[in-house]
Design an enzyme around this catalytic site. Structure first.
Site, PDB file in Angstrom:
ATOM      1  CB  CYS A   1       1.425  -3.484   5.446  1.00 25.34           C
ATOM      2  SG  CYS A   1      -0.147  -4.052   6.100  1.00 25.34           S
TER       3      CYS A   1
ATOM      4  CG  HIS B   1      -0.282   0.085   2.534  1.00 20.77           C
ATOM      5  ND1 HIS B   1       0.174   1.261   3.062  1.00 20.77           N
ATOM      6  CD2 HIS B   1      -0.006  -0.872   3.463  1.00 20.77           C
ATOM      7  CE1 HIS B   1       0.699   1.056   4.253  1.00 20.77           C
ATOM      8  NE2 HIS B   1       0.610  -0.250   4.519  1.00 20.77           N
TER       9      HIS B   1
END
Length: 316
Positions: A291, A275
């Site tokens: 992440c 992301h």
């Protein structure tokens, strides 16, 4: 798509900038190492790497880890010895001597000044009450569009109002890379994400932030499940952790200043994804909560290269 994993950011103050447009346009490379600190030739190198499809991260003119890792990525893809050090052969392969101008003029439009967010609050509950977590300044919006550090953009245009009708000097990072990725490697030690086509040819490479020892990124192989552009974010303290003392589940609005930026690439390991971020200059300084964090512009490019089922392998 709602996102269910927070990757926290650590803020730090940025450097001062003193380059002028003339410093950049007149810069030449005659061999040897890049100058320490900020220089016009490093701005040129960063732009040329970006145009060649190997991301240097933010363009700021500073010699540092992200640019050196991008040089290694270009060297690897083009078959040069991989040392992350600029030399005349690499400079020539980047097309430096015949390159289009590194800087270009840009006139601020009414659209650039529209739909800004007044202020981004620190508290997650207050963020959830907003309609969007958008750009708060025209200079912030344009810095991302041209892959620049915002302070560098402002210093390059000292005294500019950034109001509609004002003309700025910006870098020209080139067009978005096109192609189809079959596999993505997340190289933890290099802090790079590297995409390959079906024949095993390296397409591109991006700087990333990954998890820490306390909250590590996944191991082994997973795959892309879905791609969400301009995603909302699901804050789930019962699943992940409590932020700002807020214990209720919330949905945060989309926007480039949201926890996952402008793109979420969902992975087959639940709550993990690739992301964006609101602090692209800090990718090599910050750790995530597991992440993989990219600049917004890099993950937007990657979103068009990958699709459901593409392999994502985490390697040391």
């Amino acid at each position: 798509m709602r996102i269910s994993h927070i990757c926290a950011l650590l803020l730090a103050s940025g450097p001062a900038f003193a380059l002028t447009p003339d410093d950049i346009t007149s810069a030449t490379y005659d061999g040897g190492s890049l100058p320490e600190g900020q220089s016009g030739v490093t701005v040129k190198l960063q732009v040329l790497l970006d145009r060649a499809g190997v991301s240097p991260g933010v363009i700021d003119g500073y010699k540092g880890g992200m640019s050196e890792s991008a040089l290694r990525g270009f060297e690897e893809r083009e078959g040069f010895p991989v040392d992350g050090t600029l030399d005349k052969d690499v400079w020539a392969a980047l097309g430096a001597d015949s390159a289009a101008p590194i800087l270009t003029s840009y006139t601020v439009t009414e659209e650039d000044a529209a739909n800004l967010t007044d202020k981004i609050p620190d508290n997650v509950a207050k963020k959830a009450k907003l309609d969007q977590l958008g750009y708060t300044r025209v200079s912030e919006k344009l810095a991302e569009r041209f892959h620049m550090d915002e302070d560098f953009l402002r210093a390059l245009n000292e005294g500019a109002s950034f109001a509609p009708g004002s003309t700025l000097m910006v870098t020209d990072p080139g067009a978005r890379l096109e192609g189809t990725a079959d596999r993505v490697e997340i190289r933890k030690s290099d802090r790079r994400a590297v995409a390959f086509d079906a024949a095993g040819n390296m397409l591109t490479s991006y700087p990333v932030a990954i998890g820490s020892q306390e909250t590590p990124s996944p191991e082994g192989q997973v795959e892309v499940v879905a791609v969400a552009m301009d995603p909302t974010y699901s804050y789930r303290p019962d699943t992940n952790f409590v932020a700002d003392g807020v214990e209720e589940a919330l949905t945060l609005p989309p926007g480039p200043n949201g926890p996952v930026g402008t793109v979420w690439i969902d992975l087959s390991k639940p709550t993990y994804g690739l992301h964006g971020t609101d602090t692209p200059a800090k990718l090599f300084e910050n750790d995530s909560h597991g992440c993989v964090r990219f600049s917004n512009w890099d993950v937007e490019e990657l979103a068009f290269l990958v699709s459901q089922g593409v392999s994502v392998e985490f390697v040391e």
